[in-house]
Design a protein around this motif. Structure first.
Motif, short mmCIF file in Angstrom:
data_model
loop_
_atom_site.label_atom_id
_atom_site.label_comp_id
_atom_site.label_asym_id
_atom_site.label_seq_id
_atom_site.Cartn_x
_atom_site.Cartn_y
_atom_site.Cartn_z
N GLN A 1 0.62 -1.33 0.10
CA GLN A 1 0.28 -0.46 -0.26
C GLN A 1 0.30 0.90 -0.58
O GLN A 1 1.80 1.29 0.45
N VAL A 2 0.69 2.39 -0.24
CA VAL A 2 0.80 3.99 -1.02
C VAL A 2 1.18 4.05 1.23
O VAL A 2 0.16 4.13 1.52
N GLY A 3 2.59 4.32 1.76
CA GLY A 3 2.21 4.60 2.68
C GLY A 3 2.93 3.28 3.61
O GLY A 3 2.94 3.96 5.19
N PHE B 1 12.29 0.93 11.60
CA PHE B 1 13.48 1.04 10.65
C PHE B 1 12.20 2.11 9.81
O PHE B 1 10.83 2.01 9.83
N ASN B 2 13.17 3.67 9.06
CA ASN B 2 11.60 4.82 8.73
C ASN B 2 11.37 3.84 7.51
O ASN B 2 12.18 3.32 6.61
N ALA B 3 9.87 3.49 7.13
CA ALA B 3 10.00 2.81 6.24
C ALA B 3 10.14 3.49 4.94
O ALA B 3 10.57 3.08 3.57
N SER C 1 5.83 6.93 -1.33
CA SER C 1 5.02 8.09 -2.02
C SER C 1 4.24 6.89 -3.46
O SER C 1 4.69 5.62 -3.41
N GLU C 2 2.88 7.10 -4.05
CA GLU C 2 2.29 6.39 -5.53
C GLU C 2 3.80 6.28 -5.94
O GLU C 2 4.44 6.86 -7.00
N GLY C 3 4.27 4.64 -6.71
CA GLY C 3 4.84 4.21 -7.83
C GLY C 3 6.57 4.83 -7.09
O GLY C 3 7.40 4.14 -8.32
N ASP C 4 6.73 4.63 -5.85
CA ASP C 4 7.95 4.93 -5.46
C ASP C 4 8.28 3.48 -4.39
O ASP C 4 7.33 3.49 -3.35
N LYS D 1 6.39 -6.27 10.40
CA LYS D 1 5.16 -5.44 9.46
C LYS D 1 5.82 -4.25 9.27
O LYS D 1 6.46 -3.21 9.99
N VAL D 2 4.85 -3.59 8.26
CA VAL D 2 4.49 -2.25 8.11
C VAL D 2 3.80 -1.36 8.57
O VAL D 2 2.87 -1.57 8.28
N GLU D 3 3.91 0.05 9.99
CA GLU D 3 3.03 0.37 10.29
C GLU D 3 3.53 1.59 10.33
O GLU D 3 4.17 1.59 11.35
N GLY D 4 2.86 2.52 9.94
CA GLY D 4 3.05 3.54 11.11
C GLY D 4 3.76 4.93 9.93
O GLY D 4 4.52 5.46 10.62
N GLY D 5 4.15 4.07 8.99
CA GLY D 5 5.69 4.68 8.74
C GLY D 5 6.39 4.16 9.25
O GLY D 5 7.90 4.93 7.91
#
Ligand code: FES
Length: 156
Positions: free
Chosen positions: A71-73, A124-126, A89-92, A109-113
């Protein structure tokens, strides 16, 4: 005379009753042992996954999954390939090693950025894999990823 006979009868019936109770107890023990055997089988399977984390990059061209799963974000953890993919961001699409730099767990998981490790709480920063929260002190190494014409994320 008849009374005497009656009381003897009562004593006799109490013996088989006690034997029946002992039999039920044995059955219950057997049941518990069966469940325990199943549980330990499951645990072994999970442990095997963690043991394979050598930190090596997966082969170029390995298909990780569909871009639509990221998902984006947000992002997605591809545990088999040990890669985490985010889409700040979209497409990145950004790829990182999914092996936590603290003690080698696969991030959860990836959550909250942030990309979060469930073992000791490192984040870690997404967007760039840098450490957002310890105990890890090193960033997640980058992994090159691309989206192919079928909309799949592949290792670049
Ligand atoms: Fe990830 Fe410890 S292994 S926080």
């Amino acid at each position: 005379m008849p009374q005497n006979h009656h009381s003897k009868d009562t004593t006799e019936t109490s013996i088989p009753r006690r034997a029946a109770v002992a039999g039920a107890g044995a059955l219950a023990v057997a049941g518990v042992a069966g469940v325990a055997a199943c549980g330990s089988g499951d645990g072994g399977g999970n442990g095997g996954n963690g043991g394979s984390s050598g930190g090596d990059a997966p082969e170029t061209g390995t298909v990780l999954g569909n871009a639509s799963d990221v998902q984006v974000g947000g992002g997605a953890v591809f545990a088999d390939a040990e890669v985490v993919v985010t889409q700040p961001s979209e497409g990145d699409f950004q790829g990182f090693s999914a092996v936590c730099t603290h003690q080698g767990c696969i991030v959860e998981k990836v959550e909250g950025g942030t990309i979060n490790c469930g073992c000791h709480g490192s984040k870690f920063n997404a967007a760039d894999g840098s450490v957002a929260q310890g105990p890890a002190s090193d960033p997640l190494p980058k992994r090159q990823v691309e989206v192919n014409s079928s909309g799949e994320i592949v290792v670049g």
